[in-house]
Write a protein that holds these residues in place. Structure first.
Motif, PDB file in Angstrom:
ATOM      1  N   ASN A 107      49.071  49.729   6.811  1.00  0.00           N
ATOM      2  CA  ASN A 107      49.691  48.643   6.046  1.00  0.00           C
ATOM      3  C   ASN A 107      50.207  49.170   4.708  1.00  0.00           C
ATOM      4  OD1 ASN A 107      49.300  46.470   7.820  1.00  0.00           O
ATOM      5  ND2 ASN A 107      47.200  46.147   7.121  1.00  0.00           N
ATOM      6  N   GLY A 108      51.517  49.050   4.480  1.00  0.00           N
ATOM      7  CA  GLY A 108      52.099  49.520   3.226  1.00  0.00           C
ATOM      8  C   GLY A 108      52.217  51.020   3.090  1.00  0.00           C
ATOM      9  N   TRP A 109      51.882  51.764   4.138  1.00  0.00           N
ATOM     10  CA  TRP A 109      51.902  53.236   4.057  1.00  0.00           C
ATOM     11  C   TRP A 109      53.349  53.721   3.977  1.00  0.00           C
ATOM     12  CZ3 TRP A 109      48.270  56.498   2.883  1.00  0.00           C
ATOM     13  CH2 TRP A 109      48.412  57.867   3.170  1.00  0.00           C
ATOM     14  N   ASP A 110      53.680  54.509   2.958  1.00  0.00           N
ATOM     15  CA  ASP A 110      55.064  54.935   2.782  1.00  0.00           C
ATOM     16  C   ASP A 110      55.135  56.365   2.273  1.00  0.00           C
ATOM     17  OD1 ASP A 110      54.566  54.878   0.072  1.00  0.00           O
ATOM     18  OD2 ASP A 110      55.719  53.057  -0.329  1.00  0.00           O
ATOM     19  N   ILE A 111      56.340  56.801   1.951  1.00  0.00           N
ATOM     20  CA  ILE A 111      56.576  58.213   1.613  1.00  0.00           C
ATOM     21  C   ILE A 111      55.909  58.612   0.303  1.00  0.00           C
ATOM     22  CG2 ILE A 111      58.752  57.836   0.378  1.00  0.00           C
ATOM     23  CD1 ILE A 111      57.931  60.698   2.865  1.00  0.00           C
ATOM     24  N   VAL A 112      55.711  57.663  -0.629  1.00  0.00           N
ATOM     25  CA  VAL A 112      55.030  57.992  -1.879  1.00  0.00           C
ATOM     26  C   VAL A 112      53.556  58.278  -1.618  1.00  0.00           C
ATOM     27  CG1 VAL A 112      54.470  57.200  -4.204  1.00  0.00           C
ATOM     28  CG2 VAL A 112      56.679  56.616  -3.203  1.00  0.00           C
ATOM     29  N   ASP A 113      52.915  57.432  -0.792  1.00  0.00           N
ATOM     30  CA  ASP A 113      51.524  57.693  -0.417  1.00  0.00           C
ATOM     31  C   ASP A 113      51.404  59.042   0.296  1.00  0.00           C
ATOM     32  OD1 ASP A 113      51.177  55.011  -1.278  1.00  0.00           O
ATOM     33  OD2 ASP A 113      51.607  54.290   0.746  1.00  0.00           O
ATOM     34  N   LEU A 127      40.360  52.702   3.915  1.00  0.00           N
ATOM     35  CA  LEU A 127      41.394  52.239   2.989  1.00  0.00           C
ATOM     36  C   LEU A 127      42.457  51.415   3.704  1.00  0.00           C
ATOM     37  CD1 LEU A 127      41.987  55.432   0.774  1.00  0.00           C
ATOM     38  CD2 LEU A 127      40.719  53.355   0.165  1.00  0.00           C
ATOM     39  N   ASP A 128      42.964  50.395   3.013  1.00  0.00           N
ATOM     40  CA  ASP A 128      44.043  49.552   3.530  1.00  0.00           C
ATOM     41  C   ASP A 128      44.921  49.135   2.351  1.00  0.00           C
ATOM     42  OD1 ASP A 128      45.612  48.037   5.186  1.00  0.00           O
ATOM     43  OD2 ASP A 128      44.202  46.374   5.378  1.00  0.00           O
ATOM     44  N   GLY A 140      36.520  50.003   2.558  1.00  0.00           N
ATOM     45  CA  GLY A 140      36.018  49.411   3.786  1.00  0.00           C
ATOM     46  C   GLY A 140      36.554  48.027   4.086  1.00  0.00           C
ATOM     47  N   THR A 141      37.352  47.446   3.174  1.00  0.00           N
ATOM     48  CA  THR A 141      37.949  46.130   3.404  1.00  0.00           C
ATOM     49  C   THR A 141      39.340  46.296   3.995  1.00  0.00           C
ATOM     50  OG1 THR A 141      36.767  45.241   1.483  1.00  0.00           O
ATOM     51  CG2 THR A 141      38.611  43.944   2.331  1.00  0.00           C
ATOM     52  N   HIS A 142      39.565  45.715   5.180  1.00  0.00           N
ATOM     53  CA  HIS A 142      40.842  45.946   5.849  1.00  0.00           C
ATOM     54  C   HIS A 142      41.096  44.853   6.878  1.00  0.00           C
ATOM     55  CE1 HIS A 142      38.968  47.216   9.655  1.00  0.00           C
ATOM     56  NE2 HIS A 142      38.030  47.762   8.889  1.00  0.00           N
ATOM     57  N   SER A 143      42.314  44.847   7.414  1.00  0.00           N
ATOM     58  CA  SER A 143      42.696  43.906   8.477  1.00  0.00           C
ATOM     59  C   SER A 143      43.271  44.682   9.662  1.00  0.00           C
ATOM     60  CB  SER A 143      43.737  42.909   7.952  1.00  0.00           C
ATOM     61  OG  SER A 143      44.884  43.607   7.483  1.00  0.00           O
ATOM     62  N   CYS A 144      42.684  45.830   9.993  1.00  0.00           N
ATOM     63  CA  CYS A 144      43.275  46.780  10.949  1.00  0.00           C
ATOM     64  C   CYS A 144      42.298  47.134  12.061  1.00  0.00           C
ATOM     65  CB  CYS A 144      43.670  48.072  10.223  1.00  0.00           C
ATOM     66  SG  CYS A 144      44.817  47.811   8.866  1.00  0.00           S
ATOM     67  N   TRP A 169      44.201  51.664  15.998  1.00  0.00           N
ATOM     68  CA  TRP A 169      45.563  51.908  16.476  1.00  0.00           C
ATOM     69  C   TRP A 169      46.576  51.797  15.343  1.00  0.00           C
ATOM     70  CZ3 TRP A 169      46.242  54.361  20.752  1.00  0.00           C
ATOM     71  CH2 TRP A 169      45.260  54.270  21.756  1.00  0.00           C
ATOM     72  N   ARG A 170      46.098  51.454  14.142  1.00  0.00           N
ATOM     73  CA  ARG A 170      46.962  51.390  12.964  1.00  0.00           C
ATOM     74  C   ARG A 170      46.676  52.544  12.005  1.00  0.00           C
ATOM     75  NH1 ARG A 170      48.871  46.371  11.611  1.00  0.00           N
ATOM     76  NH2 ARG A 170      50.097  47.562  10.116  1.00  0.00           N
ATOM     77  N   ASP A 171      45.974  53.566  12.434  1.00  0.00           N
ATOM     78  CA  ASP A 171      45.640  54.693  11.547  1.00  0.00           C
ATOM     79  C   ASP A 171      46.892  55.413  11.072  1.00  0.00           C
ATOM     80  OD1 ASP A 171      42.936  54.216  11.690  1.00  0.00           O
ATOM     81  OD2 ASP A 171      42.541  55.714  13.229  1.00  0.00           O
ATOM     82  N   ALA A 172      46.929  55.708   9.789  1.00  0.00           N
ATOM     83  CA  ALA A 172      48.083  56.367   9.167  1.00  0.00           C
ATOM     84  C   ALA A 172      48.047  57.871   9.397  1.00  0.00           C
ATOM     85  CB  ALA A 172      48.114  56.076   7.669  1.00  0.00           C
TER      86      ALA A 172
END
Length: 445
Positions: free
Chosen positions: A29-35, A66-67, A87-91, A94-97
């Motif tokens: 979630n929100g994972w992008d090129i800056v991260d 992390l989320d 540890g708080t997430h909504s994933c 199968w959504r691992d970055a």
């Protein structure tokens, strides 16, 4: 702590972080090129190439730590970036970055390239130092030195170490002389040599390298992609006992596909495909149950059933789509003499030779196509008048007029190849956003 798991090199894979005594993953979630850039820098793996979601490198296990990660370009580490509480997430897994880093250190002395050859894995050796590219003298140049270059570039074992400017004479500085690498050197700049620029050579002594990945001098290096939409996509076929045959998709995975893409000089796998995605082949099914390791130089070195031993049909033929299309000479492109691979003088490869682009009608639309083709984001500026230094040799393109839909510079409208009224003082340049990530990107990769 952060690590990359299940990739095809130490600088690619699923992102995992260490917290509260155990390793866990990161949600996309929100994972992008800056991260991605922060992770690559934290690991010393050079600039980011791509950031992937949807468990591209396989789902992890255990805790998702992390989320909604939101790094800035100045973040010192992934754990210092803004995110939900640990540890708080909504994933789910199968959504691992995941991350692919360039693998090149930020140190300019670790940048190396092969120039003027038939592919990125053969040519004249050039290194980047003090803000400019220069050559290597062939004094003491041998196979051990070539091996280090090939390994540094991810081009498999060395085949030869040509001398006496076999791939043409370079220009500018001769940076290295009397190079003597050990078998354990991680990069050419770590090898013993004269001090930078201290040499007694001429460019007629420029050293070269031929690596095994991109030369097909025997049957045991031959692989091709068939029936795809480019030379870097299609059904995988290998050559054995005088005959082309297919590969069964049993256990076919990202690591196997990465070996094929690298062997062909086609970058990284974008899609790993099964069930004869590019049509059924004919004749022999040569390989089944392929199990490659990330550092295998070719599919021929991977573990598999014995040749021709399989329990498959052609509707199970394996396929791949690679990230880059670098087989076509007219689609080869580079930026030279800048601060990294995403800024510099524009050069294109045509008719066996690198050449420049004239700045007549050069604008941001043209620059965007270059940046997109190089996976470097969008164009920030398109400097004219040889801001990145004058090139040499042919000026291949003039009056370039790209549209937003153009997939490569060679597909843009322009004068015919080599038809120009320019001099090298008019060489065009580009600065892409891939080098200037001062603000958070909004899109999720």
């Amino acid at each position: 702590e952060v690590r990359l798991v299940n990739g095809f090199s130490s600088c690619s894979g699923r992102v995992e972080v260490y917290h509260d005594g155990q390793w866990g993953t990161v949600c996309d979630n929100g994972w992008d090129i800056v991260d991605t850039e922060v992770v690559c820098r934290e690991l010393g793996c050079g600039p980011a190439v791509a950031g992937w979601g949807w468990a591209w490198f396989g789902p992890g296990s255990g805790v998702i730590w992390l989320d909604d990660v939101q790094c800035t370009i100045n973040s010192s580490s992934l754990s210092s970036c803004e995110a939900r509480p640990w540890g708080t997430h909504s994933c789910n897994h199968w959504r691992d970055a995941g991350v692919i880093c360039s693998g090149n250190s930020y140190s300019p002395t670790d940048q190396v390239r092969l120039v003027n050859g038939p592919s990125r894995c053969a040519g004249r050796v050039e290194v980047f130092h003090s803000g400019q590219w220069g050559t290597v003298c062939d004094d003491e140049w041998n196979l051990a030195d070539a091996e280090v270059v090939c390994r540094q570039l991810g081009c498999g074992p060395r085949l030869s170490a040509p001398r006496s400017a076999t791939y043409g004479q370079g220009t500018g500085q001769i940076w290295l002389d009397n190079v003597q690498c050990s078998a354990y050197a991680s990069s050419l700049s770590n090898c013993r040599a004269n001090s930078w620029g201290n040499n007694n050579c001429h460019h007629s002594q420029d050293a070269g390298v031929v690596c095994s990945v991109d030369t097909h001098i025997s049957e045991h290096t031959q692989v091709r992609l068939v029936n795809g939409f480019s030379p870097c996509s299609g059904r995988v076929e290998v050559f054995h006992e005088g005959e082309w045959g297919t590969v069964c998709d049993d256990y076919w995975d990202y690591v196997d596909a990465a070996v094929v893409c690298r062997q062909l000089g086609c970058g990284f796998p974008l899609f790993v495909l099964y069930w004869a995605a590019f049509g059924q082949g004919t004749g022999r099914i040569w390989l089944d149950n392929v199990h490659c390791e990330p550092d295998d130089p070719s599919i021929y070195s991977c573990r598999a059933n014995s040749w021709g031993s399989h329990n498959c049909r052609h509707y199970e033929d394996a396929s791949v789509v690679c990230l880059e299309n670098s087989d076509s000479a007219t689609d080869q492109l580079r930026l030279v003499n800048g601060s990294g691979r995403c800024a510099g003088r524009v050069e294109v490869y045509h008719n066996g030779e690198w050449g420049t682009v004239c700045h007549d009608d050069w604008n941001l639309d043209d620059g965007d196509v270059v940046c997109r083709q190089l996976e470097c984001g969008s164009a920030i500026s398109t400097p004219e008048s040889a801001v990145f230094g004058e090139g040499s040799g042919v000026i291949w393109l003039d009056e370039v007029q790209c549209t937003a839909a153009a997939h490569s510079l060679s597909s843009c409208r322009a004068n015919s190849w080599g038809d120009n009224n320019c001099i090298h003082e008019q060489d065009a340049g580009v600065v892409c956003s891939g080098l200037n990530k001062n603000r958070k990107k909004s899109q999720t990769l």
